[in-house]
Motif scaffolding. Sequence first.
Motif: not given
Length: 540
Positions: A203-214
């Motif tokens: 979940a942490y890794g996915q959150a990081l991947k989502d951060l940049q586009p958002i």
Amino acid sequence: MASLIILALSAGAIALLWTLFKSYFTRSPLDNIPGPARTSFWRGNQGDLFNRFAWEFHDGMRVKYGPVAKFYGPLGSRGLYVFDPKALNHIIVKDQMIYEEPRWFLSSNRMTFGPSLLATLGEHHRRQRKLLNPVFSINHMRHMTPIFYRVVHRLKDAIHTQIGEQPTEINMLEWMSRTALELVGQAGLGYSFDPLTNNVRNAYGQALKDLQPIQLELHHFRVLIPYVQPYLHPAVVRFLSHFLPSRSMRRYRDIVNIMDKQSRYIYQSKKAALEKGEEAVVQQIGEGKDIMSILMKANLEASTEEKLPEEEILSQMANLIFAATDTTSNALARILQILSEEQDVQDKVRTELLDAAARDEDIPYDTLVGLPYLDAICRESLRLYPPVQALSRETREDIVMPLSEPIQGVNGESISEIPVPKETTIFIGVRASNRNKALWGEDADEFKPERWLSPLPKAVGEAHIPGVYANLMTFLGGGRSCIGFKFSQLEMKVVLAILLRSFKFLPGEKDIYWNAGSVNFPTIGKEGTKSAMYLKLERM
């Protein structure tokens, strides 16, 4: 009395409107600098600079307008897009206290990570770097190398189980992201985020991947933060975030909460081990050699004036994970894509690696970092495709910016220095500097790792590019250079050393499109919105 109130309100409204719109009606010293026309009355060129498909605009600033160009910001404001070497030296080194990080950037990072390196200035920033610098030394990288190899061997084994008798298409960006997170987890925090097995998602890794586009989606809201933040306590902001109508804003809030919760858990675990003594510290995953264990011990031993408060130590954890994950993983994904398309280059570097050590042996640190062709591939990839294509600065007072070579103004006159007003936005053209044909030659836009195996063009050395790495701006320079660039370099080389001796990389069936963002990221085709990059792998 009523007429006086109406008069006062009218005067206030006129003053506010004048503040907002005065840039449209007043002359600026930057008006004589060439550049593109504004594409929006309200936003200027902000929409051109900040969008997924901004490559043409950014490259156009370099090709059409040269080393310094004007662009329009919101409400008629003017800014400068710069890759002139002398100007960069002043922005990054000589006058760096005047060319500061933009207020919106600092405020946004403070809301996301807390008072970390990405959110502090001046003496405060210097104290944080002083405590962190020793753990990013070359000597410490040697101690971390076994940790890196252990993680990457797990990656190799996981990929191996996915490949059949024929070349198999695999989402290499996902594996690079998971590996980068686990590497910074173990070597940076002494904590394991991901066992690197096929059926586990983090979940942490996915959150990081989502951060940049958002962050890219919310850029225009981030710019407003400095104007709102003084009037709203963070607790109020967190409370109001539960009622946000925007799905992106709610996801942004969730990401911040995930990072904060995880950082606090890791911090408390490390703090408890430190209190128990050295034996408890050594028994942790990083064996006490990870960055945060060393930082926490150094902070305990620091003088009162140099000591960092607990909240700042916590914020460095989230900052470290963020800074070391997407940038390195996306750079590695780009290298693997290039090698899949350049089979002769892939074969050549594989031969160099196999000559250095047998397929199942780890290449020692000093041998690995000294391999010339591997190093050339890393340098050329980071030159041509820096993970971050441009960075912002904001002048804190009026200043004169000198230029290496005069430019021609809109009115035809020769300009050798530019008066830059206070609160002007400056874009540092990282990609533009790295591809400057006046320095690197006419083949500057081409991938040629061989250029690093012989002396670089004389113009490159004479330009004195202020970058901390290889005459490039990829890792910036000066007091705000990327503190972890040696960590990133070692990570890239260990991953390539293991994977290239185990697999052959081939182009995948799915089209790869690289999106422009705060960190550039690939998607499946230009219309894709989810980060992904598929390549075919074949067992060696």
